[in-house]
Design a protein around this motif. Structure first.
Motif: not given
Ligand code: KIV
Length: 271
Positions: A29, A31, A48, A50, A52, A90, A120, A189, A222
């Motif tokens: 991940t 951000y 990703l 995410g 999260s 996401d 995602k 997951e 993450v």
């Molecule tokens: O949001 C996220 O970090 C995730 C991962 C845990 C796959 O969806």
């Protein structure tokens, strides 16, 4: 020719080929711009953005509060830091479950404004129409099954999912469905390793595991967990490659000492 154009970018097709060639896929991940730059430079195949971020960046207990605007902002920051990796973002809770048109609208905003390469979303048959609508618009979709954190209030716990036969059968059938709907990859997951192996063998799209054992086609973690920034989070599946929490608090404490004692800045560090 610029340096950028010499870099071979990872695409959804590259991930498909990696599964075919039995080369494991790596995903972390990010951000923000600075982290994205380091993660990309480290050679990860996919990043990703995410949801999260709700936990890690904003300190929320669950991923539910983060908004589409906030996810778009995080994605824009990541996009500016990446040369090679495939960027998957996401769609947050409430932006794709209610109807396919809303799902498409959210996905389009994430691609157009965020600059993501793919999105995602969490779930199988329940969101079949949303997946179909987004894929039909030419947007690559990564699915997510097993412990789907946006459903945490329904699960009531972050424990391993699909240990019972009925839930395992549903997961297997959802995995086949998302492949059929045209998803390019699937995150699994926190499910038993044997089930993840069975899913990975049963579908042609790559599976990317987190807490799903060694038989997935790739692994995701993450970033803040992987580099040990988050001391309070120690699930069995997490491997920490650094202890950054101690290193950073140590460095901060040294800075405090140096400034308080007038040791910093010294003459060489002054104009
Ligand atoms: O949001 C996220 O970090 C995730 C991962 C845990 C796959 O969806």
């Amino acid at each position: 020719m610029s340096v950028h154009s010499e870099i071979k970018k990872v695409t959804t097709e590259s991930l498909r080929k990696m599964k075919f060639d039995k080369e494991k896929i790596t995903m972390l991940t990010a951000y923000d711009y600075t982290t994205a730059r380091m993660v990309d430079a480290g050679g990860v195949d996919s990043i990703l953005v995410g949801d999260s971020a709700a936990n890690v960046m904003a300190g929320h207990e669950t991923t539910l509060p983060i908004t589409l605007d906030q996810m778009i902002y995080h994605t824009q920051c990541v996009v500016r830091g990446v040369d090679r990796a495939l960027i998957v973002a996401d769609l947050p809770f409430g932006t794709y479950q209610s109807n396919p048109e809303k799902a498409l609208e959210s996905a389009v905003r994430m691609m157009k404004e965020g600059g993501a390469h793919a999105i995602k979303i969490e779930g199988g048959v329940e969101i079949e129409k949303s997946i179909r609508r987004i894929v039909n618009a030419g947007i690559p979709v990564m699915a997510h099954l097993g412990l789907t954190p946006q459903s945490i209030y329904q699960f009531g716990t972050y424990k391993v999912r699909a240990k019972e036969d009925q839930e395992a059968q549903k997961l297997l059938s959802d995995a086949k469905l998302v492949e059929e709907l045209g998803c390019f990859a699937l995150v699994l997951e926190k499910i038993p390793a044997d089930l993840a192996a069975k899913v990975s063998e049963s579908i042609s799209i790559p599976t990317i595991g987190i807490g799903a054992g060694p038989h997935c086609d790739g692994q995701v973690l993450v970033y803040q967990d992987m580099v040990g920034m988050n001391q309070g989070f120690s699930p069995k599946f997490l491997r920490r490659y650094l202890d950054l929490y101690s290193q950073i608090t140590g460095a901060v404490s040294q800075f405090v000492t140096d400034v308080k004692s007038a040791e910093f800045p010294n003459e060489k560090e002054s104009y």
